[in-house]
Enzyme design. Structure first.
Site: not given
Ligand code: MRU
Length: 342
Positions: A69, A222, A181
């Site tokens: 990722r 992130d 999510q």
């Protein structure tokens, strides 16, 4: 690992037997959330070292794990930490060293998230002072709770700390399409912790902010640039714009492992993962008979695109909640808290 692809309808754990299994778990989002994919990557490298501790094998394992990722920088940060230790050691010692370092990264993550919780809970407590007689309403996006880390979470840690301290609060949970999510993971966490919450459609936040129904937003990250730009789950930017327009404080909670000190322009420099269009065209859920299934929500043949993250420029971020306290989303703010970082 908790298999997050099965939540909220089934709670199952899985063991990851080797480096390939760790890489697959990150790629298919059995594990997800920036800090947790970092820890999983570190253990993946330890598993690789147990299989074959040669330089060639470890270089390949590092590359395989890193390619899973692209957006969360915690993955590269954790892999670099383990790799640096291994290259300096004799092959016979590498597996034990790698396990030790992976465990340290995991333990440090728990401590960092708990400290983020303490720092962020003070902000929630401050919001209660303006707010007599009704709960503090906090809006969050995606899942930045204990599922996304090793424990506590980032954005949810302040909420857990504040709720456990008896502060009257309520959480608006953005569903967070396309993978949901928020609806599936954040709601699961808050329900289990007994925190009052309401799941809302992704597009509802702006309306709630216009009507005084959100006291503050707290989201995770992130990757954060050294200048305070924040990359987080797709849709975060729109929430920050709405918060800015309505004078609602917009906080981002993150451990220092999420700061990418090499870059200063999030929009230009952070790689944004593009995932399968199937996550947009289909939605997963439990049918009345208990079966979990995917259903198609678009016409057959309509194309779809699926960007997984977006960047919120620092000017829309009220503050960064870190393990060393809260700072302005600026280079000076971050440097004041982290003078020892590169
Ligand atoms: O694609 P995901 O589910 O891995 O994205 C996760 C997020 O965007 C979280 O908000 C972020 O990683 C912070 S987790 C503490």
């Amino acid at each position: 690992m908790v298999d997050q692809t099965l939540l909220p309808h089934r709670f199952e754990t899985r063991a990851l037997a080797d480096c390939d299994a760790a890489a697959l778990a990150i790629r298919d989002m059995t594990v997800r959330g920036a800090p947790l994919i970092g820890v999983t990557g570190a253990y993946g490298l330890a598993l690789a070292a147990a299989e074959d501790a040669s330089d060639v094998a470890l270089t390949a394992a590092y590359a395989k794990l890193l390619a899973t990722r692209p957006t969360a920088v915690n993955l590269r940060w954790a892999l670099d930490r383990v790799q640096a230790l291994l290259t300096a050691a004799a092959p016979a010692e590498r597996a034990a060293l790698a396990y030790g370092e992976a465990a340290r990264i995991a333990d440090e993550d728990v401590a960092a998230c708990e400290a983020i919780g303490e720092a962020g809970a003070a902000l929630i407590r401050a919001a209660t002072e303006k707010n007599t007689g009704r709960p503090v309403n906090i809006l969050t996006h995606c899942n930045a709770g204990w599922l996304a880390t090793v424990d506590w979470g980032t954005a949810l840690a302040p909420i857990y700390k504040a709720a456990r301290a008896g502060i009257d609060l309520h959480v608006w949970v953005d569903e967070t399409r396309p993978r949901n999510q928020g609806a599936s993971l954040t709601a699961f966490e808050l329900l289990n912790e007994g925190v009052p919450h309401t799941v809302i459609a992704d597009n509802a936040g702006g309306h709630l902010m216009q009507h005084g129904m959100v006291d503050l937003c707290i989201v995770g990250a992130d990757r954060t640039t050294r200048t305070g730009d924040v990359c987080n789950k797709i849709g975060t930017y729109l929430k920050a714009l709405a918060a800015h327009d309505n004078g609602v404080p917009f906080f981002v909670a993150l451990p220092s492992s999420t700061i990418d000190w090499r870059i200063d322009d999030g929009v230009a420099q952070i790689p944004i993962e593009e995932r399968s269009p199937r996550e947009v065209t289909h939605i997963s859920g439990r049918a009345a008979d208990g079966a979990v299934m995917d259903v198609l929500v678009t016409p057959d043949g309509s194309p779809a695109r699926n960007w997984a993250f977006d960047v919120t420029p620092a000017k829309y971020v009220t503050g960064l909640i870190t393990e060393r306290g809260v700072c302005a989303a600026t280079e000076a703010g971050l440097r004041e808290l982290f003078p020892d970082f590169a």
